[in-house]
Motif scaffolding. Structure first.
Motif, PDB file in Angstrom:
ATOM      1  N   GLY A  20     -19.639   1.753   8.445  1.00  0.00           N
ATOM      2  CA  GLY A  20     -18.346   1.110   8.259  1.00  0.00           C
ATOM      3  C   GLY A  20     -18.027   0.735   6.823  1.00  0.00           C
ATOM      4  O   GLY A  20     -18.833   0.941   5.907  1.00  0.00           O
ATOM      5  N   PRO A  21     -16.828   0.167   6.611  1.00  0.00           N
ATOM      6  CA  PRO A  21     -16.314  -0.064   5.255  1.00  0.00           C
ATOM      7  C   PRO A  21     -17.087  -1.080   4.428  1.00  0.00           C
ATOM      8  O   PRO A  21     -17.139  -0.972   3.202  1.00  0.00           O
ATOM      9  CB  PRO A  21     -14.873  -0.530   5.478  1.00  0.00           C
ATOM     10  CG  PRO A  21     -14.819  -0.981   6.894  1.00  0.00           C
ATOM     11  CD  PRO A  21     -15.826  -0.166   7.631  1.00  0.00           C
ATOM     12  N   ILE A  64     -12.121   6.813   3.787  1.00  0.00           N
ATOM     13  CA  ILE A  64     -12.569   5.433   3.976  1.00  0.00           C
ATOM     14  C   ILE A  64     -12.224   4.544   2.782  1.00  0.00           C
ATOM     15  O   ILE A  64     -12.196   3.314   2.899  1.00  0.00           O
ATOM     16  CB  ILE A  64     -14.087   5.364   4.292  1.00  0.00           C
ATOM     17  CG1 ILE A  64     -14.422   4.000   4.933  1.00  0.00           C
ATOM     18  CG2 ILE A  64     -14.920   5.625   3.039  1.00  0.00           C
ATOM     19  CD1 ILE A  64     -15.836   3.900   5.472  1.00  0.00           C
ATOM     20  N   THR A 105     -10.205  -2.886   0.261  1.00  0.00           N
ATOM     21  CA  THR A 105      -9.204  -3.341  -0.693  1.00  0.00           C
ATOM     22  C   THR A 105      -9.740  -3.245  -2.121  1.00  0.00           C
ATOM     23  O   THR A 105     -10.905  -3.511  -2.389  1.00  0.00           O
ATOM     24  CB  THR A 105      -8.769  -4.792  -0.388  1.00  0.00           C
ATOM     25  OG1 THR A 105      -7.634  -5.108  -1.190  1.00  0.00           O
ATOM     26  CG2 THR A 105      -9.872  -5.793  -0.675  1.00  0.00           C
ATOM     27  N   ASP A 157       0.811  -1.212   0.000  1.00  0.00           N
ATOM     28  CA  ASP A 157       0.000   0.000   0.000  1.00  0.00           C
ATOM     29  C   ASP A 157       0.844   1.261   0.000  1.00  0.00           C
ATOM     30  O   ASP A 157       0.329   2.358  -0.083  1.00  0.00           O
ATOM     31  CB  ASP A 157      -0.934   0.028   1.229  1.00  0.00           C
ATOM     32  CG  ASP A 157      -1.988  -1.060   1.142  1.00  0.00           C
ATOM     33  OD1 ASP A 157      -2.477  -1.287   0.029  1.00  0.00           O
ATOM     34  OD2 ASP A 157      -2.306  -1.678   2.174  1.00  0.00           O
ATOM     35  N   THR A 174      -9.437   3.988   1.739  1.00  0.00           N
ATOM     36  CA  THR A 174      -8.225   3.236   2.089  1.00  0.00           C
ATOM     37  C   THR A 174      -8.539   2.028   2.966  1.00  0.00           C
ATOM     38  O   THR A 174      -7.653   1.210   3.228  1.00  0.00           O
ATOM     39  CB  THR A 174      -7.221   4.138   2.836  1.00  0.00           C
ATOM     40  OG1 THR A 174      -7.805   4.577   4.069  1.00  0.00           O
ATOM     41  CG2 THR A 174      -6.841   5.354   2.000  1.00  0.00           C
ATOM     42  N   LYS A 175      -9.777   1.896   3.426  1.00  0.00           N
ATOM     43  CA  LYS A 175     -10.179   0.760   4.273  1.00  0.00           C
ATOM     44  C   LYS A 175     -10.849  -0.360   3.479  1.00  0.00           C
ATOM     45  O   LYS A 175     -11.268  -1.367   4.038  1.00  0.00           O
ATOM     46  CB  LYS A 175     -11.142   1.238   5.375  1.00  0.00           C
ATOM     47  CG  LYS A 175     -10.565   2.330   6.267  1.00  0.00           C
ATOM     48  CD  LYS A 175      -9.323   1.858   6.994  1.00  0.00           C
ATOM     49  CE  LYS A 175      -8.783   2.941   7.929  1.00  0.00           C
ATOM     50  NZ  LYS A 175      -7.495   2.539   8.527  1.00  0.00           N
TER      51      LYS A 175
END
Length: 266
Positions: free
Chosen positions: A236-237, A185, A190, A138, A187-188
């Protein structure tokens, strides 16, 4: 007329995007392209990639879970795309983390006429031979001017460079654009960067002005992320990922009002 006029143009054309990508993101990439209005195909075998690349609107090469055989397939696909004038996007995932990754990305750039390189600052610096520390795939903290890096690498490989981060930088010989759309978010989840590379390919398939196509791709993507993040703020993600696909399917010319693009004058 805003640059977001490319959204209905893309949906009308429904370009075929040939992805040689990594095993982690295949499903998300396919669903994201479908949501936007493009047509994904994943073909990896050396025996068929040239044929597939030749009929595609764009070819996206992503080295996220690479193998020697897959790199061979990428070079074959890239060369076939070059012969047909099909845009090629390279996503050098994790370049700099291992010598194999870095050398594979550099080999592709040597043997294929790449239209766009899309990565984070550490990955882009690594393929250019700049010595920056990379943590995992990353990327780590990168010091230095990402705008200067994008412009330097663009000149080095004679292509368009998209460096994504807190502020996205897009550079080629025509100029440099900064995009301030998106949400942390991303980045949370994949695959958000990998899907963006394929979205860049989709817009390049319908617009010859690569600076315009890549800038629209990055901004449209960021606007959809902002809207999804707002709707799923307390969830949330996982919920964000689903809503992000929904927002990609709903993004329209009217969303140009949310675009945050700045042209950098030399």
């Amino acid at each position: 007329m805003s640059m977001f006029e490319l959204i209905p143009k893309l949906r009308e054309a429904s370009p075929l995007i040939h992805n040689i990508t990594n095993v982690v993101v295949t499903n998300f990439t396919a669903n994201g392209l479908y949501a936007l209005g493009a047509a994904p195909v994943m073909a990896y075998a050396k025996e068929e990639v040239a044929d597939m690349a030749s009929i595609a609107g764009a070819v996206v090469l992503n080295i996220g879970t690479l193998s020697t055989e897959e790199v061979e397939a990428m070079v074959i696909a890239g060369k076939a795309a070059n012969k047909k004038g099909v845009p090629v996007v390279l996503d050098p995932v994790g370049a700099g983390a291992t010598s194999f990754r870095t050398e594979s990305a550099q080999r592709i750039l040597q043997e294929v006429d790449v239209t766009v390189i899309r990565g984070n600052a550490a990955e882009v610096a690594s393929v250019a031979g700049e010595n920056l520390v990379v943590k995992g795939v990353d990327g780590g903290a990168v010091s230095g001017d990402t705008q200067e890096l994008a412009e330097k690498v663009s000149e080095l490989f004679d292509c368009t460079v998209v460096i994504t981060g807190e502020i996205d930088v897009i550079a080629n010989e025509q100029g440099t654009n900064l995009v301030r759309n998106g949400h942390p978010i991303q980045t949370k989840v994949t695959g958000t960067g990998c899907l963006l590379s394929s979205v860049v390919g989709a817009f390049c398939a319908v617009e010859e002005d690569v600076l315009k196509a890549t800038t629209v791709a990055v901004s449209v993507y960021g606007v959809a992320a902002e809207k999804a993040a707002q709707k799923t703020a307390e969830l949330g993600p996982g919920s964000f990922q689903v809503e992000f696909l929904n927002e990609l399917s709903k993004v329209s010319e009217a969303d140009a009002a949310f675009s945050k693009v700045e042209r950098v004058d030399e």
